[in-house]
Scaffold this motif. Structure first.
Motif, mmCIF file in Angstrom:
data_model
loop_
_atom_site.group_PDB
_atom_site.id
_atom_site.type_symbol
_atom_site.label_atom_id
_atom_site.label_comp_id
_atom_site.label_asym_id
_atom_site.label_seq_id
_atom_site.Cartn_x
_atom_site.Cartn_y
_atom_site.Cartn_z
ATOM 1 N N ARG A 1 0.838 -1.190 0.000
ATOM 2 C CA ARG A 1 0.000 0.000 0.000
ATOM 3 C C ARG A 1 0.876 1.244 0.000
ATOM 4 N NH1 ARG A 1 -1.895 3.705 3.475
ATOM 5 N NH2 ARG A 1 -0.707 2.816 5.201
ATOM 6 N N GLY A 2 0.514 2.198 -0.855
ATOM 7 C CA GLY A 2 1.233 3.465 -0.871
ATOM 8 C C GLY A 2 2.625 3.375 -1.468
ATOM 9 N N LEU B 1 6.964 9.357 -0.492
ATOM 10 C CA LEU B 1 6.613 8.269 0.432
ATOM 11 C C LEU B 1 5.919 8.840 1.667
ATOM 12 C CD1 LEU B 1 8.818 5.234 1.384
ATOM 13 C CD2 LEU B 1 7.580 6.479 3.141
ATOM 14 N N ARG C 1 2.376 9.842 0.811
ATOM 15 C CA ARG C 1 1.473 8.688 0.684
ATOM 16 C C ARG C 1 1.053 8.158 2.049
ATOM 17 N NH1 ARG C 1 0.904 5.579 -4.179
ATOM 18 N NH2 ARG C 1 1.460 6.935 -5.921
ATOM 19 N N ARG C 2 1.948 8.208 3.025
ATOM 20 C CA ARG C 2 1.676 7.611 4.326
ATOM 21 C C ARG C 2 0.906 8.548 5.262
ATOM 22 N NH1 ARG C 2 4.633 2.874 5.460
ATOM 23 N NH2 ARG C 2 5.140 1.915 3.461
ATOM 24 N N ILE C 3 1.222 9.844 5.252
ATOM 25 C CA ILE C 3 0.597 10.749 6.223
ATOM 26 C C ILE C 3 -0.294 11.794 5.570
ATOM 27 C CG2 ILE C 3 2.478 10.422 7.858
ATOM 28 C CD1 ILE C 3 3.573 13.121 7.098
ATOM 29 N N ALA D 1 9.384 5.006 6.884
ATOM 30 C CA ALA D 1 8.110 4.385 7.251
ATOM 31 C C ALA D 1 7.876 4.467 8.755
ATOM 32 C CB ALA D 1 8.083 2.925 6.790
ATOM 33 N N ALA E 1 6.938 8.049 9.464
ATOM 34 C CA ALA E 1 5.581 8.336 9.001
ATOM 35 C C ALA E 1 4.546 7.710 9.915
ATOM 36 C CB ALA E 1 5.408 7.830 7.567
ATOM 37 N N ALA E 2 4.818 6.481 10.413
ATOM 38 C CA ALA E 2 3.864 5.835 11.315
ATOM 39 C C ALA E 2 3.708 6.641 12.593
ATOM 40 C CB ALA E 2 4.338 4.418 11.638
ATOM 41 N N ALA F 1 1.618 9.641 11.669
ATOM 42 C CA ALA F 1 0.253 9.327 11.246
ATOM 43 C C ALA F 1 -0.618 8.881 12.410
ATOM 44 C CB ALA F 1 0.279 8.247 10.174
#
Length: 914
Positions: free
Chosen positions: A258-259, A426, A429-431, A458, A461-462, A465
């Motif tokens: 995804r993303g 990237l 796309r994630r946040i 990642a 971003a996690a 997010a």
């Protein structure tokens, strides 16, 4: 040799000829006894089965006449003939159960559910069971009892077919043959969505897309017209998902990323290889450092080009750099590929060379994509390479695999870190692009700090997010402090660079944070909350906040939703290495004891909130370890929320108790989780945890704990619809308790045995066990236990049709449970009382009782039993002449049952359909 058939017309066959069983009423008398061969059917019950509530004045004489005539028919069989015996106030068919097709059917179904069976054995039992059916059961017999038995057996036949079909497909049976098994059943049960979904998947697996679409359209139309509902998730997924592979045409790719973003140059280089597959067997290697996104790119590209490989896609994780164990041997991967290509186990070559040769032969002339993920070295990969044109093999590895480039002509693709633009994409796309556009300078700092490494991006971003309260500027500031740690990722040895980078981060930690990082590896679950982390450390939660925040800041732990924290598998493996080398065994075991104590003592608190009157005298654990503070769960919602948040960790904790030899925890923790599992209808984990518990008790040779766990297992099996296994476990528990067992424990076993015997139709045993439970609870002065026993006795009389006698038992049970505020017991007793009022024709009283029962089950968060009460409430409304209220209750019940994937959903659908 004789055989009595009920799964069709009622017939008696002897050595290939059919004996005349007389008129319909006489056949009904035999069927009424044969349906429960070996049990004495009380006269009144048998009369009701045959004459359907309208018996003639001389009904007993007529019944005895039919029995006499049947005995004369049996005389023609000879020495091994069945016998019609009068005992305990009723008639029983004394016969070998294997000679009665209905008994044989039930026995075969029960055998197919035994644990440890091979798929071929399961299929054999189910095939034999289904082959016994020749027509509708009891064909030609009327009345409510015959109709009810037909409906029950139809559901059992349906369940058997639903269990058999996927086993057959797994054994390599042609999808067309499986579809022929399912199609007539869907004609009989057109609104059973799991059946329709299974037929659709089977047809698509056979390449019959148009037929699958027609089945879906027809089912959707009937659901709308007859139930006013739309197709559920399973049915929609069956038609919307990519068509299932044909036998020998595997589709093994993992889910696309995804993303996914960036990597345009690498994707184009891989695309260029497609043109070569017509001339040669193409091999490509995708290499790079840990966390650079090799697997993500390989899987994404494979999904993009899968249509170029119509004969299938094979995938395997070779575990070349996996902290959980050694790399996968080539033989393991080859066996998986050959099975996917339809090779039966008995045709599998014994050695790697033979397996590799067969694999190359099967791929010859085919266009297939082979994705070998996370390879260790060239030697691991070579036996897995196709040899003929048309196939493409893509290999990912942290190593460069230069041997494959030199000897096999593999095309190398080196994966570097992301460019600044790709890294920014990237994050967007994630946040979300809005947050990225709002703080461009912070984004630039994050991209620089992460050094273009997808794994680091990642994780960052996690963090951003999961809590939009964190500004990107805050995140950037935290990352900037540790920029040197991430820079090291780009230029170290692929075999050791993860340790090097993580050690660089680890060395910046203060002692409390470093200790927490090491001990976090000992936590049994995938993530942990603050209270569990504090237990690991043996400190108050407030004291654990600072080291926890330090680990999150250092990106060694990731903050997840709902206040939970976790880390990447590689990080956990590195932390475990540090713990093993830095912390003495005694300290590690003490930390394990603390986290297990936290889970055990908090689970016991939660269970007491869910079921306050559950017997706990013999279920008290040792004192909690110093430094552990169980969570405060003030009420039922708090308890349910805690169990839900910790469910995976609790399951892992049970496994850890057995592995580490914490026997008392292994016994007590599954017991403390049972009420939650029952209310959530989580049968798999319920039985699995109790199985671990029983094994621990057996290893310790503790007969009393074995008995207690067997009692719990018996309760679980009964509630999950497996009363035969329940009865076996409960009987064994009673034997282990013996005459010297605790009175309250034996009372509980008698109570559960009574309920189980009633489910099995053994009413005399049910009454006997209920009376013994009542007597023992009376000796103890245990009023909630007495009320439960009274309720069970009331249900037994309900089952026997003695509604007037049942009323007194149920009224006494309700009064006691309400007086002692045992709300789970009161909810059950109100349901029983409502059922009695319903069958006495007192519909208003029945509705009042059911509403009180529903209220209590709702208050306890027990959706399964709330759904059961809603179904009963709908029945009462229907009987009272209010079909609109009935449908409303049934629809709500159906929603609950469907959400729980409960088998009773089929019964409610049938009510709505009618």
């Amino acid at each position: 040799m004789w055989e009595l058939r009920l799964l069709g017309p009622v017939e008696l066959w002897v050595d290939g000829r059919r004996l005349d069983l007389g008129p319909a009423k006489q056949r009904a008398v035999l069927a009424g006894m044969a349906a429960e061969a070996g049990r004495a059917v009380p006269l009144e019950e048998l009369i009701d089965r045959v004459w359907d509530g309208t018996p003639p004045r001389t009904v007993r004489n007529a019944l005895h006449t039919y029995v006499l005539r049947l005995r004369r028919v049996f005389e023609e069989i000879g020495a091994d003939a069945p016998r019609l015996e009068f005992r305990n106030g009723g008639y029983a068919l004394a016969a070998d159960p294997d000679r009665v097709d209905l008994s044989r059917f039930r026995d075969l179904i029960a055998r197919s559910r035994r644990s440890g069976l091979a798929p071929s054995e399961v299929a054999a039992y189910l095939r034999e069971a289904l082959a016994l059916w020749t027509d509708q059961p009891l064909t030609g017999l009327g009345g409510d009892w015959a109709a009810g038995l037909r409906d029950d057996l139809a559901q059992q036949r349906l369940a058997a077919a639903l269990a058999l079909a996927p086993v057959e497909l797994g054994l390599g049976t042609a999808p067309a043959a499986v579809a022929e098994l399912l199609r007539p059943l869907l004609d009989e049960h057109p609104l059973v969505e799991p059946l329709a979904a299974l037929l659709i998947r089977t047809l698509r697996r056979d390449g019959r897309e148009a037929e699958a679409q027609a089945v879906f359209a027809r089912t959707r139309r009937r659901l709308h017209d007859e139930l006013g509902t739309a197709p559920g998730t399973e049915l929609r997924q069956a038609i919307q998902s990519r068509p299932a592979p044909e036998a020998g045409r595997p589709r093994q790719l993992p889910m696309d990323v995804r993303g996914f973003t960036g990597r345009r140059a690498e994707l184009e280089r891989l695309d260029d290889l497609l043109g070569r597959t017509g001339r040669e067997a193409v091999v490509a290697t995708l290499s790079g450092t840990a966390g650079v996104g090799k697997s993500a790119l390989a899987v994404h590209w494979a999904h993009r080009v899968q249509d170029a490989f119509p004969d299938g896609q094979l995938y395997v994780n070779l575990r070349g750099f996996d902290p959980s164990g050694p790399p996968a041997p080539p033989a393991e991967a080859l066996r998986g590929f050959l099975e996917a290509l339809g090779v039966l186990p008995q045709r599998m070559p014994a050695d790697v060379a033979g397996q590799s040769a067969l694999f190359r032969s099967l791929l010859s002339g085919r266009r297939m994509l082979v994705l070998l993920d996370n390879a260790a070295d060239a030697g691991q990969v070579r036996p897995l390479l196709p040899g003929a044109a048309g196939c493409l093999t893509l290999i990912t590895s942290r190593g460069r695999l230069g041997g494959l480039v030199a000897a096999e002509g593999a095309r190398p693709v080196r994966l570097e870190t992301l460019s600044g633009g790709e890294a920014r994409d990237l994050l967007a796309r994630r946040i979300g692009p809005r947050r990225v556009d709002a703080e461009p300078s912070a984004v630039a700092e994050i991209v620089a700090a992460c050094a273009g490494l997808p794994l680091a991006l990642a994780i960052t971003a996690a963090r951003a997010a999961t809590d939009e309260g964190f500004t990107l500027g805050t995140v950037a500031a935290e990352l900037t402090d540790s920029r040197h740690r991430l820079d090291a990722l780009a230029d170290t040895d692929p075999a050791t660079d993860v340790r090097a980078v993580f050690s660089w981060s680890y060395r910046t930690l203060d002692p409390p944070a470093a200790r927490l990082f090491r001990l976090f590896a000992l936590h049994p679950g995938p993530d942990a909350g603050l209270a569990g982390i504090a237990a690991l450390l043996g400190v108050p939660a407030a004291e654990a906040r600072a080291p926890l925040a330090r680990l999150v800041q250092a990106n060694l732990l990731v903050e997840q939703p709902a206040g939970r924290y976790g880390c990447h598998d590689l990080l956990r493996a590195y932390a475990r290495e540090l713990a093993d080398s830095h912390d003495p065994e005694a300290d590690r075991r003490a930390a394990t004891r603390r986290i297990l104590d936290y889970y055990l003592h908090t689970a016991l608190v939660g269970d007491e909130r869910l079921y306050p009157h559950r017997h706990r005298f013999h279920y008290r654990p040792e004192a909690v370890a110093p430094g552990v503070r169980p969570a405060d769960l003030p009420d039922i919602p708090a308890a349910l929320a805690w169990f839900a948040a910790e469910e995976r960790s609790l399951r892992a904790a049970v496994e850890l108790t057995a592995a580490q030899g914490f026997d008392s925890h292994a016994w007590l923790l599954p017991w403390a989780m049972s009420t939650y599992f029952e209310r959530q209808w989580n049968g798999r984990d319920w039985l699995a945890c109790l199985g671990v518990s029983l094994a621990a008790a057996e290893r310790a040779g503790d007969a009393f704990w074995q008995a207690r766990i067997l009692c719990n297992l018996g309760n679980a099996y009964r509630e999950l619809g497996r009363p035969e296994e329940a009865h076996t476990h409960l009987t064994r528990a009673l034997e282990l308790f013996g005459d010297t067992g605790n009175l309250d424990e034996r009372a509980l076993v008698h109570l559960n045995l009574g309920t189980t015997a009633r489910r099995l139709g053994h009413y005399e045993e049910a009454l006997s066990q209920g009376k013994q439970a009542l007597e023992r609870y009376g000796q103890l002065g245990d009023r909630p236990g007495m009320a439960s026993a009274l309720n069970n006795l009331g249900w037994c009389h309900v089952t026997l049709g003695n509604f007037a006698e049942a009323l007194g038992y149920c009224q006494r049970a309700v009064a006691i449970q309400e007086a002692v505020a045992n709300w789970p017991g009161a909810a059950h007793s109100w349901d029983s009382l409502g059922y009695v009022h319903h069958h006495l024709g007192d519909y208003d009283d029945a509705i009042r009782c059911y509403r009180r029962s529903q209220e209590l089950f709702h208050r306890q968060g027990d959706r399964r039993l709330e759904a059961t009460i809603l179904s009963h409430l709908g029945d009462a409304h229907q009987a009272a002449g209010d079909p609109a209220a009935a449908r409303q209750a049934w629809r709500q019940a159906l929603q609950f049952f469907t959400d729980l994937d409960h088998p009773d959903a089929a019964e409610v659908r049938a009510k709505l359909r009618e």
